[in-house]
Scaffold this motif. Structure first.
Motif, PDB file in Angstrom:
ATOM      1  N   UNK A  56       3.441  15.319  -5.325  1.00  0.00           N
ATOM      2  CA  UNK A  56       4.669  14.545  -5.500  1.00  0.00           C
ATOM      3  C   UNK A  56       5.342  14.318  -4.157  1.00  0.00           C
ATOM      4  N   UNK A  57       5.446  15.378  -3.356  1.00  0.00           N
ATOM      5  CA  UNK A  57       6.086  15.263  -2.048  1.00  0.00           C
ATOM      6  C   UNK A  57       5.232  14.465  -1.065  1.00  0.00           C
ATOM      7  N   UNK A  58       3.927  14.556  -1.196  1.00  0.00           N
ATOM      8  CA  UNK A  58       3.058  13.716  -0.365  1.00  0.00           C
ATOM      9  C   UNK A  58       3.304  12.245  -0.678  1.00  0.00           C
ATOM     10  N   UNK A  59       3.450  11.927  -1.963  1.00  0.00           N
ATOM     11  CA  UNK A  59       3.742  10.553  -2.366  1.00  0.00           C
ATOM     12  C   UNK A  59       5.124  10.111  -1.880  1.00  0.00           C
ATOM     13  N   UNK A  60       6.097  11.022  -1.937  1.00  0.00           N
ATOM     14  CA  UNK A  60       7.425  10.700  -1.418  1.00  0.00           C
ATOM     15  C   UNK A  60       7.368  10.398   0.075  1.00  0.00           C
ATOM     16  N   UNK A  61       6.602  11.190   0.808  1.00  0.00           N
ATOM     17  CA  UNK A  61       6.435  10.927   2.236  1.00  0.00           C
ATOM     18  C   UNK A  61       5.795   9.562   2.458  1.00  0.00           C
ATOM     19  N   UNK A  62       4.769   9.243   1.664  1.00  0.00           N
ATOM     20  CA  UNK A  62       4.092   7.952   1.807  1.00  0.00           C
ATOM     21  C   UNK A  62       5.050   6.800   1.532  1.00  0.00           C
ATOM     22  N   UNK A  63       5.886   6.944   0.506  1.00  0.00           N
ATOM     23  CA  UNK A  63       6.850   5.892   0.179  1.00  0.00           C
ATOM     24  C   UNK A  63       7.810   5.670   1.342  1.00  0.00           C
ATOM     25  N   UNK A  64       8.229   6.766   1.960  1.00  0.00           N
ATOM     26  CA  UNK A  64       9.137   6.649   3.101  1.00  0.00           C
ATOM     27  C   UNK A  64       8.429   6.022   4.303  1.00  0.00           C
ATOM     28  N   UNK A  65       7.207   6.442   4.552  1.00  0.00           N
ATOM     29  CA  UNK A  65       6.462   5.910   5.687  1.00  0.00           C
ATOM     30  C   UNK A  65       6.098   4.438   5.486  1.00  0.00           C
ATOM     31  N   UNK A  66       6.048   4.004   4.238  1.00  0.00           N
ATOM     32  CA  UNK A  66       5.832   2.578   3.938  1.00  0.00           C
ATOM     33  C   UNK A  66       7.125   1.776   4.049  1.00  0.00           C
ATOM     34  N   UNK A  67       8.219   2.469   4.346  1.00  0.00           N
ATOM     35  CA  UNK A  67       9.526   1.826   4.544  1.00  0.00           C
ATOM     36  C   UNK A  67       9.978   1.060   3.307  1.00  0.00           C
ATOM     37  N   UNK A  68       9.809   1.694   2.149  1.00  0.00           N
ATOM     38  CA  UNK A  68      10.248   1.083   0.897  1.00  0.00           C
ATOM     39  C   UNK A  68      11.770   0.978   0.878  1.00  0.00           C
ATOM     40  N   UNK A  69      12.260  -0.181   0.473  1.00  0.00           N
ATOM     41  CA  UNK A  69      13.691  -0.445   0.375  1.00  0.00           C
ATOM     42  C   UNK A  69      14.047  -0.815  -1.073  1.00  0.00           C
ATOM     43  N   UNK A  70      15.327  -0.653  -1.453  1.00  0.00           N
ATOM     44  CA  UNK A  70      15.735  -1.059  -2.804  1.00  0.00           C
ATOM     45  C   UNK A  70      15.369  -2.509  -3.088  1.00  0.00           C
ATOM     46  N   UNK A  71      14.759  -2.720  -4.243  1.00  0.00           N
ATOM     47  CA  UNK A  71      14.349  -4.065  -4.635  1.00  0.00           C
ATOM     48  C   UNK A  71      12.906  -4.395  -4.339  1.00  0.00           C
ATOM     49  N   UNK A  72      12.261  -3.605  -3.480  1.00  0.00           N
ATOM     50  CA  UNK A  72      10.826  -3.805  -3.232  1.00  0.00           C
ATOM     51  C   UNK A  72      10.044  -3.509  -4.505  1.00  0.00           C
TER      52      UNK A  72
END
Length: 376
Positions: A56-72
């Motif tokens: 779960x935390x690995x996925x959270x890190x990936x989401x952050x590193x992908x620079x996900x923003x609200x609405x994406x």
């Protein structure tokens, strides 16, 4: 009762945990964390591996590193664990669910492109049961639309697609070392990636937003708060347990394959009679015997079979309830196209006991008991 799962134990785990204690450093990124990371880097031919406290935390890190923003928007199958979606929802993303293939239970690669919009940022293939998604097609779509690919390879450690380790094909790969997985540290995971440009940001993110990793390497004389972060490091005790498992990879893999192959051979007659369907592994995929499942006619048959097996002392379980049908799935996501297979196939699937220390006499008893069921 024959349990559905027990965490693997190979014999060296206590020795390494004792050694970790004696070394006097129990927090993350010590000797055993480094050994585990290096083992995976060497085995899976990937440039960077960072252990985490969970997939779960690995996925959270990936989401952050992908620079996900609200609405994406983020494309993924609905037939997956909640963490696959949660990681991106936390960043404000809208989840776009795509139907699965009935043969592998993986996302249908032929339906992904139709789900792409100008808001799409990431595709998340989930390698169900350690059987790879059709990654060439997925990577081609990602390249065409300039999208990131985050592989949810929670079940795919030491499984391969055309010779490439799952988790090393996309921009990021996420592993699970939960106690239900082939190799375990109780609770834990890892994020994998190849591009050096992500290293510093990932280290800061993983170390509570500080440059503590640089401090420990002697690159700075004090560590500072640099950016957003969280605490994603597992302890050395967890890593020590995991390293014993990785060292015993060959024997763990061999035993799980023995169980898988026994199930497959000794339930084949039921498939030939049209009573069940067995797992399908495409020619270009090498699976890791993460699970063995069968599919029966419908949810009513499955319910009766689960009850029958429990009466006979066997614990069997179904798997995910499709996310798009859950309250949070309806709140945070939408289904692209039609749900032809996701719900129908999920309601037919039944997982059988599968773990390293499972006795082969019990495996025989399980197959014999399934064969004796007259409610197909």
């Amino acid at each position: 009762m024959i349990d559905f799962n027990r965490p693997a134990f190979t014999g060296r785990e206590f020795d390494y945990i004792r050694d970790a204690v004696q070394r006097g450093m129990l927090c993350g990124d010590g000797e055993y964390t480094k050994r585990c990371s290096q083992w995976m880097m060497d085995k899976f031919h990937v440039n960077h591996v960072m252990l985490t406290t969970s997939c779960t935390h690995a996925l959270e890190m990936a989401a952050h590193l992908c620079d996900i923003k609200p609405g994406d928007e983020v494309i993924m199958p609905s037939y997956t664990f909640v963490s696959t979606a949660d990681a991106f929802v936390l960043k404000g993303a809208k989840i776009v669910f795509v139907d699965i293939r009935p043969d592998t239970m993986n996302i249908d690669e032929k339906l992904i492109e139709a789900a792409v919009t100008e808001k799409t940022k990431v595709i998340v293939p989930v390698h169900y049961a350690g059987v790879a998604c059709e990654m060439d097609t997925i990577m081609e779509i990602a390249k065409k639309y300039n999208l990131k690919v985050v592989e949810d390879a929670a079940q795919g450690v030491d499984a391969y697609y055309k010779g490439k380790a799952l988790g090393t094909i996309g921009d990021f790969g996420c592993y699970s070392f939960h106690e239900t997985k082939n190799y375990t540290m109780g609770e834990g995971g890892a994020i994998l990636f190849n591009r050096d440009e992500y290293v510093e940001k990932a280290e800061i993110l993983r170390e509570k937003g500080t440059d503590r990793s640089k401090f420990f390497r002697g690159q700075v004389d004090k560590y500072r708060w640099m950016d957003y972060g969280s605490s994603y490091l597992p302890s050395e005790l967890n890593a020590a347990y995991l390293y014993a498992q990785l060292e015993a990879r060959d024997q763990i893999f061999a035993k799980r394959m023995e169980i898988y192959n026994y199930y497959h051979k000794n339930l084949a007659h039921l498939a030939q009679e049209g009573k069940i369907e067995q797992p399908y592994v495409p020619e270009e995929c090498s699976h890791n015997a993460h699970m063995y499942y069968i599919k029966v006619r419908d949810i009513q048959v499955r319910t009766r079979l689960i009850a029958y097996l429990r009466e006979k002392g066997i614990c069997s379980v179904f798997h995910y309830v499709p996310l798009h049908s859950a309250p949070a799935g309806q709140k945070f996501g939408r289904f692209s196209g039609e749900d032809v297979y996701t719900t129908k196939e999920s309601e037919r699937l039944l997982r059988l006991p599968m773990f390293y220390n499972l006795d082969m006499e019990d495996v025989k008893y399980i197959t014999d008991t399934i064969a004796s069921f007259d409610g197909f």
